[in-house]
Design a protein around this motif. Sequence first.
Motif, mmCIF file in Angstrom:
data_model
loop_
_atom_site.group_PDB
_atom_site.id
_atom_site.type_symbol
_atom_site.label_atom_id
_atom_site.label_comp_id
_atom_site.label_asym_id
_atom_site.label_seq_id
_atom_site.Cartn_x
_atom_site.Cartn_y
_atom_site.Cartn_z
ATOM 1 N N ILE A 1 0.859 -1.174 0.000
ATOM 2 C CA ILE A 1 0.000 0.000 0.000
ATOM 3 C C ILE A 1 0.899 1.229 0.000
ATOM 4 C CG2 ILE A 1 -1.801 1.260 1.245
ATOM 5 C CD1 ILE A 1 -1.490 -2.175 2.369
ATOM 6 N N LEU B 1 0.810 5.240 0.113
ATOM 7 C CA LEU B 1 -0.051 6.369 0.445
ATOM 8 C C LEU B 1 0.659 7.661 0.061
ATOM 9 C CD1 LEU B 1 -0.882 5.068 4.010
ATOM 10 C CD2 LEU B 1 -2.376 4.929 2.016
ATOM 11 N N GLN C 1 -5.788 12.956 -0.662
ATOM 12 C CA GLN C 1 -5.108 11.689 -0.377
ATOM 13 C C GLN C 1 -5.336 10.674 -1.494
ATOM 14 O OE1 GLN C 1 -7.096 13.324 1.690
ATOM 15 N NE2 GLN C 1 -5.909 13.757 3.525
ATOM 16 N N ALA D 1 -4.094 6.435 -2.640
ATOM 17 C CA ALA D 1 -3.451 5.182 -2.255
ATOM 18 C C ALA D 1 -3.403 4.280 -3.484
ATOM 19 C CB ALA D 1 -4.217 4.497 -1.130
ATOM 20 N N TRP E 1 -12.867 3.859 -0.549
ATOM 21 C CA TRP E 1 -11.848 4.200 0.450
ATOM 22 C C TRP E 1 -12.330 3.787 1.841
ATOM 23 C CZ3 TRP E 1 -7.184 7.116 -0.359
ATOM 24 C CH2 TRP E 1 -6.502 7.436 0.823
ATOM 25 N N PHE F 1 -5.506 1.748 5.100
ATOM 26 C CA PHE F 1 -4.865 3.069 5.050
ATOM 27 C C PHE F 1 -4.638 3.663 6.449
ATOM 28 C CE2 PHE F 1 -7.937 3.036 1.323
ATOM 29 C CZ PHE F 1 -7.080 2.331 0.511
#
Length: 114
Positions: free
Chosen positions: A8, A10, A72, A74, A100, A107
């Motif tokens: 992941i 970010l 944001q 990801a 999300w 996250f």
Amino acid sequence: MTDAKLKIVLSTQGVTGSTEQTLECVDSRPTDASTVSDPAAACAALAKSGEAVFFALPDPNRACTQQYGGPQKARVTGTLNGKPVDKEFSLTDGCRIAEWQAMQALFGNFGPDV
């Protein structure tokens, strides 16, 4: 049971740099290799919604609210139940915000409280 090996990444649009985390689940349980903030919750989120979020075909009749949840982003890559995963998450409309939220455990606290 859910098996996953995910990376992941970010990031925040307009900001240099990113954070990378990993999640590994075997039989829906996290392994010691996981670095997300709550690996048990992340494995549970994958077991509950992972197939729909990562592999369902988009519904052409689905309407998405025009709202902005934040800068944001990801990117999740790896495998989920033996299938390749490469998906971008963002907060640019209601449908993406819902995805999300379904995967929020991946996250951690990154992202707004939408």
